[in-house]
Design a protein around this motif. Sequence first.
Motif, PDB file in Angstrom:
ATOM      1  N   VAL A   1      -2.858   5.365  10.322  1.00 33.44           N
ATOM      2  CA  VAL A   1      -2.139   6.287   9.434  1.00 33.44           C
ATOM      3  C   VAL A   1      -2.022   5.698   8.033  1.00 33.44           C
ATOM      4  N   TRP A   2      -1.565   4.455   7.937  1.00 38.08           N
ATOM      5  CA  TRP A   2      -1.332   3.809   6.644  1.00 38.08           C
ATOM      6  C   TRP A   2      -2.637   3.632   5.870  1.00 38.08           C
ATOM      7  N   HIS A   3      -3.678   3.160   6.528  1.00 38.99           N
ATOM      8  CA  HIS A   3      -4.948   2.896   5.857  1.00 38.99           C
ATOM      9  C   HIS A   3      -5.586   4.197   5.345  1.00 38.99           C
ATOM     10  N   SER A   4      -5.568   5.228   6.165  1.00 39.27           N
ATOM     11  CA  SER A   4      -6.214   6.485   5.768  1.00 39.27           C
ATOM     12  C   SER A   4      -5.484   7.149   4.604  1.00 39.27           C
ATOM     13  N   MET A   5      -4.170   6.945   4.504  1.00 39.99           N
ATOM     14  CA  MET A   5      -3.403   7.548   3.415  1.00 39.99           C
ATOM     15  C   MET A   5      -3.448   6.686   2.155  1.00 39.99           C
ATOM     16  N   ALA A   6      -3.292   5.376   2.310  1.00 36.44           N
ATOM     17  CA  ALA A   6      -3.181   4.497   1.154  1.00 36.44           C
ATOM     18  C   ALA A   6      -4.494   4.332   0.414  1.00 36.44           C
ATOM     19  N   THR A   7      -5.616   4.358   1.121  1.00 33.43           N
ATOM     20  CA  THR A   7      -6.907   4.138   0.454  1.00 33.43           C
ATOM     21  C   THR A   7      -7.295   5.293  -0.467  1.00 33.43           C
ATOM     22  N   ARG A   8      -6.559   6.375  -0.440  1.00 32.56           N
ATOM     23  CA  ARG A   8      -6.830   7.474  -1.369  1.00 32.56           C
ATOM     24  C   ARG A   8      -6.357   7.136  -2.782  1.00 32.56           C
ATOM     25  N   ILE A   9      -5.467   6.143  -2.897  1.00 34.64           N
ATOM     26  CA  ILE A   9      -4.885   5.789  -4.193  1.00 34.64           C
ATOM     27  C   ILE A   9      -5.603   4.569  -4.758  1.00 34.64           C
ATOM     28  N   PRO A  10      -6.087   4.637  -5.996  1.00 33.51           N
ATOM     29  CA  PRO A  10      -6.765   3.483  -6.608  1.00 33.51           C
ATOM     30  C   PRO A  10      -5.851   2.254  -6.654  1.00 33.51           C
ATOM     31  N   GLU A  11      -6.435   1.085  -6.602  1.00 31.13           N
ATOM     32  CA  GLU A  11      -5.744  -0.211  -6.667  1.00 31.13           C
ATOM     33  C   GLU A  11      -4.943  -0.518  -5.408  1.00 31.13           C
ATOM     34  N   SER A  12      -4.979   0.361  -4.422  1.00 32.15           N
ATOM     35  CA  SER A  12      -4.243   0.088  -3.195  1.00 32.15           C
ATOM     36  C   SER A  12      -4.966  -0.986  -2.389  1.00 32.15           C
ATOM     37  N   HIS A  13      -4.198  -1.692  -1.592  1.00 31.47           N
ATOM     38  CA  HIS A  13      -4.758  -2.755  -0.756  1.00 31.47           C
ATOM     39  C   HIS A  13      -4.071  -2.674   0.600  1.00 31.47           C
ATOM     40  N   THR A  14      -4.809  -2.292   1.619  1.00 28.82           N
ATOM     41  CA  THR A  14      -4.220  -2.183   2.949  1.00 28.82           C
ATOM     42  C   THR A  14      -4.571  -3.392   3.784  1.00 28.82           C
ATOM     43  N   ASP A  15      -3.619  -3.824   4.574  1.00 29.64           N
ATOM     44  CA  ASP A  15      -3.817  -4.982   5.432  1.00 29.64           C
ATOM     45  C   ASP A  15      -2.898  -4.850   6.630  1.00 29.64           C
ATOM     46  N   PRO A  16      -3.355  -5.185   7.821  1.00 27.51           N
ATOM     47  CA  PRO A  16      -2.478  -5.112   8.995  1.00 27.51           C
ATOM     48  C   PRO A  16      -1.289  -6.069   8.910  1.00 27.51           C
ATOM     49  N   ASP A  17      -1.390  -7.074   8.045  1.00 26.39           N
ATOM     50  CA  ASP A  17      -0.325  -8.064   7.906  1.00 26.39           C
ATOM     51  C   ASP A  17       0.809  -7.498   7.054  1.00 26.39           C
ATOM     52  N   TRP A  18       1.996  -7.419   7.624  1.00 30.65           N
ATOM     53  CA  TRP A  18       3.160  -6.856   6.936  1.00 30.65           C
ATOM     54  C   TRP A  18       3.501  -7.630   5.680  1.00 30.65           C
ATOM     55  N   GLN A  19       3.500  -8.938   5.746  1.00 32.19           N
ATOM     56  CA  GLN A  19       3.905  -9.754   4.609  1.00 32.19           C
ATOM     57  C   GLN A  19       2.943  -9.598   3.442  1.00 32.19           C
ATOM     58  N   LEU A  20       1.640  -9.558   3.719  1.00 29.28           N
ATOM     59  CA  LEU A  20       0.661  -9.384   2.651  1.00 29.28           C
ATOM     60  C   LEU A  20       0.807  -8.011   1.998  1.00 29.28           C
ATOM     61  N   THR A  21       1.083  -7.001   2.799  1.00 30.55           N
ATOM     62  CA  THR A  21       1.289  -5.665   2.254  1.00 30.55           C
ATOM     63  C   THR A  21       2.511  -5.634   1.360  1.00 30.55           C
ATOM     64  N   LEU A  22       3.579  -6.263   1.806  1.00 26.90           N
ATOM     65  CA  LEU A  22       4.822  -6.274   1.038  1.00 26.90           C
ATOM     66  C   LEU A  22       4.676  -7.076  -0.254  1.00 26.90           C
ATOM     67  N   GLU A  23       3.849  -8.090  -0.239  1.00 30.71           N
ATOM     68  CA  GLU A  23       3.631  -8.895  -1.445  1.00 30.71           C
ATOM     69  C   GLU A  23       2.730  -8.190  -2.440  1.00 30.71           C
ATOM     70  N   HIS A  24       1.836  -7.350  -1.954  1.00 31.43           N
ATOM     71  CA  HIS A  24       0.879  -6.683  -2.848  1.00 31.43           C
ATOM     72  C   HIS A  24       1.549  -5.588  -3.682  1.00 31.43           C
ATOM     73  N   LEU A  25       2.451  -4.831  -3.098  1.00 29.92           N
ATOM     74  CA  LEU A  25       3.018  -3.675  -3.786  1.00 29.92           C
ATOM     75  C   LEU A  25       3.745  -4.041  -5.084  1.00 29.92           C
ATOM     76  N   PRO A  26       4.598  -5.074  -5.125  1.00 34.17           N
ATOM     77  CA  PRO A  26       5.264  -5.403  -6.394  1.00 34.17           C
ATOM     78  C   PRO A  26       4.317  -5.902  -7.468  1.00 34.17           C
ATOM     79  N   GLU A  27       3.122  -6.352  -7.082  1.00 32.10           N
ATOM     80  CA  GLU A  27       2.181  -6.899  -8.059  1.00 32.10           C
ATOM     81  C   GLU A  27       1.405  -5.824  -8.803  1.00 32.10           C
ATOM     82  N   MET A  28       1.478  -4.579  -8.334  1.00 31.41           N
ATOM     83  CA  MET A  28       0.778  -3.497  -9.017  1.00 31.41           C
ATOM     84  C   MET A  28       1.457  -3.184 -10.345  1.00 31.41           C
ATOM     85  N   ARG A  29       0.734  -2.535 -11.220  1.00 35.22           N
ATOM     86  CA  ARG A  29       1.217  -2.280 -12.574  1.00 35.22           C
ATOM     87  C   ARG A  29       2.488  -1.438 -12.548  1.00 35.22           C
ATOM     88  N   ALA A  30       3.573  -1.993 -13.107  1.00 33.32           N
ATOM     89  CA  ALA A  30       4.866  -1.311 -13.077  1.00 33.32           C
ATOM     90  C   ALA A  30       4.839  -0.030 -13.907  1.00 33.32           C
TER      91      ALA A  30
END
Length: 296
Positions: free
Chosen positions: A194-223
């Motif tokens: 569900v997460w991968h199919s929805m998130a990959t529609r948005i540019p600069e998104s990065h999906t990963d099964p690892d919760w911590q890596l996902t949580l670390e990636h989101l704040p790093e995107m352009r504010a």
Amino acid sequence: MWRKLLKLRDEAYGFFRMEVKDGKSTHFWFDDWLGKRRLIEITGAVGTTYLGLPRRATVNEAVNQNGWAIKGQRSRHHHELYETVVAQPVPAPQLGRDVVLWKHGDDDYRESFSSAKTWDQIRLKKETVGWSKVVWFAQEVPRFSFITWLAVKNRLSTGDRMRIWGMTQCCTLCEEINETKDHLFFACPYSFTVWHSMATRIPESHTDPDWQLTLEHLPEMRAGAMDTILLKMLFQATIYHIWRERNARKHHTGWISTDVTRTLIDKSMRNRISSLKNKARHKYTGLLQKWFLHTM
């Protein structure tokens, strides 16, 4: 409730200060009117003797026709305090009534009371965590943010937490024996699909099964970027609907496929963006258009 409020008097004393005008409502010893704390705390009980004023005296009772009428000029203990007092303007009826000031910050006292400013001064402050902007932001849906916050803090009643209470619970989405927060978001094949199919529609998104890596990636995107806002909204909506589906299966109240879950998430996104657009038409028109473009 009133008794509890009365217990806070000593703490509240540190938040208000008196601005002396006529001096009739300001207590000489028990109100902070010099910006030096209450004078009774500085001199102790013996100070009333050295300065020649009773404990219940008001500031206007410390003056006469010639100005300040207090002792202590020759006192070796309180001469400095005496000099500070006589340096103040003499209270007079024509100046108006005394003003109560409330503390808004360091050396910042105002006539108005602010619960927000007061809470900010008494609360226990800690460093801002990196995930805060992923959980709390202007476009959030409150119930989505709350569930996301619980997930980040690992407070959801997942299988590993329930085992502490003597209950066994596997993942109801994929039958994994060890259901944990990290497994549910998004190591579980159902949730990651569900997460991968929805998130990959948005540019600069990065999906990963690892919760911590996902949580670390989101704040790093352009504010402030619309794609960043959309991804954070999508992240919260996905967590909410995955958790909802997990509970529905646990309590045998329903079962839906990943396709239906994606449809529910998409509907939630459209409804939220549309409500934002109605509140601030020009600001969020582009956000709605971008989501429609990404989901085409």
